[in-house]
Write an enzyme that holds these catalytic residues in place. Sequence first.
Site, PDB file in Angstrom:
ATOM      1  N   CYS A   7      -2.347  -4.177   6.918  1.00 32.07           N
ATOM      2  CA  CYS A   7      -1.678  -4.870   8.028  1.00 32.07           C
ATOM      3  C   CYS A   7      -1.013  -3.972   9.063  1.00 32.07           C
ATOM      4  O   CYS A   7      -1.154  -4.216  10.261  1.00 32.07           O
ATOM      5  CB  CYS A   7      -0.633  -5.827   7.476  1.00 32.07           C
ATOM      6  SG  CYS A   7      -1.379  -7.172   6.582  1.00 32.07           S
TER       7      CYS A   7
HETATM    8  C1  UDX Z   1       2.987  -5.429   4.688  1.00 29.30           C
HETATM    9  C2  UDX Z   1       4.247  -6.275   4.961  1.00 29.30           C
HETATM   10  O1  UDX Z   1       5.286  -5.857   4.061  1.00 29.30           O
HETATM   11  C3  UDX Z   1       3.957  -7.756   4.800  1.00 29.30           C
HETATM   12  O2  UDX Z   1       5.101  -8.526   5.133  1.00 29.30           O
HETATM   13  C4  UDX Z   1       2.791  -8.131   5.725  1.00 29.30           C
HETATM   14  O3  UDX Z   1       2.475  -9.519   5.612  1.00 29.30           O
HETATM   15  C5  UDX Z   1       1.582  -7.267   5.421  1.00 29.30           C
HETATM   16  O4  UDX Z   1       1.926  -5.875   5.535  1.00 29.30           O
HETATM   17  P1  UDX Z   1       1.720  -4.510   2.541  1.00 29.30           P
HETATM   18  O5  UDX Z   1       0.790  -3.841   3.495  1.00 29.30           O
HETATM   19  O6  UDX Z   1       1.168  -5.240   1.390  1.00 29.30           O
HETATM   20  O7  UDX Z   1       2.658  -5.571   3.320  1.00 29.30           O
HETATM   21  O8  UDX Z   1       2.659  -3.360   1.936  1.00 29.30           O
HETATM   22  P2  UDX Z   1       4.144  -2.845   2.073  1.00 29.30           P
HETATM   23  O9  UDX Z   1       4.778  -2.972   0.755  1.00 29.30           O
HETATM   24  O10 UDX Z   1       4.849  -3.431   3.204  1.00 29.30           O
HETATM   25  O11 UDX Z   1       3.922  -1.276   2.342  1.00 29.30           O
HETATM   26  C6  UDX Z   1       3.153  -0.808   3.456  1.00 29.30           C
HETATM   27  C7  UDX Z   1       3.119   0.693   3.519  1.00 29.30           C
HETATM   28  O12 UDX Z   1       4.379   1.229   3.903  1.00 29.30           O
HETATM   29  C8  UDX Z   1       2.760   1.395   2.191  1.00 29.30           C
HETATM   30  O13 UDX Z   1       1.814   2.399   2.463  1.00 29.30           O
HETATM   31  C9  UDX Z   1       4.077   2.002   1.738  1.00 29.30           C
HETATM   32  O14 UDX Z   1       3.885   3.178   0.993  1.00 29.30           O
HETATM   33  C10 UDX Z   1       4.735   2.310   3.074  1.00 29.30           C
HETATM   34  N1  UDX Z   1       6.197   2.390   3.002  1.00 29.30           N
HETATM   35  C11 UDX Z   1       6.930   1.274   2.714  1.00 29.30           C
HETATM   36  C12 UDX Z   1       6.841   3.596   3.277  1.00 29.30           C
HETATM   37  O15 UDX Z   1       6.203   4.619   3.553  1.00 29.30           O
HETATM   38  N2  UDX Z   1       8.217   3.623   3.240  1.00 29.30           N
HETATM   39  C13 UDX Z   1       8.964   2.525   2.956  1.00 29.30           C
HETATM   40  O16 UDX Z   1      10.194   2.629   2.978  1.00 29.30           O
HETATM   41  C14 UDX Z   1       8.311   1.308   2.676  1.00 29.30           C
END
Ligand code: UDX
Length: 452
Positions: free
Chosen positions: A278
């Site tokens: 996403c």
């Molecule tokens: C995300 C949104 O959270 C969700 O609300 C939306 O509908 C779809 O996109 P998702 O892609 O499943 O969900 O994963 P998420 O848990 O949000 O993590 C996304 C990325 O961000 C991961 O690669 C994670 O490693 C990274 N991340 C997350 C960081 O690098 N640092 C953080 O503090 C949090």
Amino acid sequence: MYKYSISILGTGFIGLCSAACFSNKDVKVLASTHNENKAKMINDGKAPFFEANLQEIMEEVKKNNPELLQCLTDPVKAVLETDISMITQGTPMRNDKSIDLSFIESTAREIGEALKIKDKYHLVVVRSTVVPGTTRNLVGKIITEVSGKEPGKDFGLSMQPEFLAEGRSIEDTLHPDRIVIGGIDNKSGDMLQEFYEYFYGDHLQICPILRMNLESAELVKYGNNCLLSTKISYANEFANFAELVPNIDIAQVMKGVGLDYRLNSRFLNAGVGFGGSCFHKDVNAIKAWSKSKGYTSRLLEAVLDINDDQAIHIVDMAEELAGKLAGKKITLLGLAFKPGTDDMREAASIRVVNELLKRNVTDIVGYDPKANETAEVEMGKKIKYAKSITEALKDSECALIITEWDEFKELKPEDFIKHMKTANLVDGRRIYDYGKFIEKLSFRAIGRTALK
Ligand code: UDX
């Protein structure tokens, strides 16, 4: 007869999680997909992809009330036999990074075909992430064009963005923190709200329903994903500041920042960057959309650039420790875009591998507890795939933590020393105790340098 009957057009994460949760609560659901195998699996009570608790719910429905969840390969029939239709198709990124609305378009056509021969009022709800204007100007118009029916009169039109995160999709479907309902008119919004009042019951005491117009609802979803991505790039920018002088710890800094009552600490973890299906897609989509309207987003450009640069930065860190990496065996621990999934879409590991290849590193071995196979589909022979941490570390001259799986958190400095040729370690997700690791290893971590 059931009080509510809903057709769900598209059986990906949003579609199937909604279908399973709705049908488990006495709602008649007709899901629809053009993929016959997928339809068969769903009808057999089997989840066609892994998502925590999805299989269990589908089994429960299959056991207790199988007629409540059926999957057809005929969307027109699904629409005709229900009162509400939800469009849950994917909106992938095109090569030029703008949004691809072709699945939305073809689904709108199918709904139009059905409404042409349906006399009763029908509510159409767009649940997919779409750029502002899509529900009214694409979905609504196509349905009218094909069916001859008028939105707001013969059929209702709503937009309800979803906020599911992978691995939490069922939990997020059952216990959302808010429900956003955009409507072309009051009647469309009221009909959807009434359904959710039935479905969520008491949960609505802690989950507000926000009513707005279609375009605002469409933009809410981008607002969320862009702000979450911005928080991550912001933390990564500060991690880069932290590395400019000795002894700052970005984890402590972001904890301090996040405790401000106007903010929170979530999504302020610095690291090798965000991935997933996403964030890139949506940030790029809204950026391309705004540009097409004459406004260039500087903020989102920076968010994406900072994210890309983290992959280069972590390889620079590895070279600081190990010298030129070309000719050396390099280990990546973690390949999936986040722990708990085998999803490789836009994973940071892909950017790191590409950077290593640019620097003529050809002996790269990766290990992921769940994503080895999907990583191989994505990256093929660019890297080798180890079956265990030990195999991945054997004879390696530098290891990089890319995904923060629990099994990596348990490793001690001695484990790296024991298995590697030279124990150089870069912590790309800040999972290790800096003091303990720097004492025993040649070690670097995002957002942290030693006291000189
Ligand atoms: C995300 C949104 O959270 C969700 O609300 C939306 O509908 C779809 O996109 P998702 O892609 O499943 O969900 O994963 P998420 O848990 O949000 O993590 C996304 C990325 O961000 C991961 O690669 C994670 O490693 C990274 N991340 C997350 C960081 O690098 N640092 C953080 O503090 C949090």
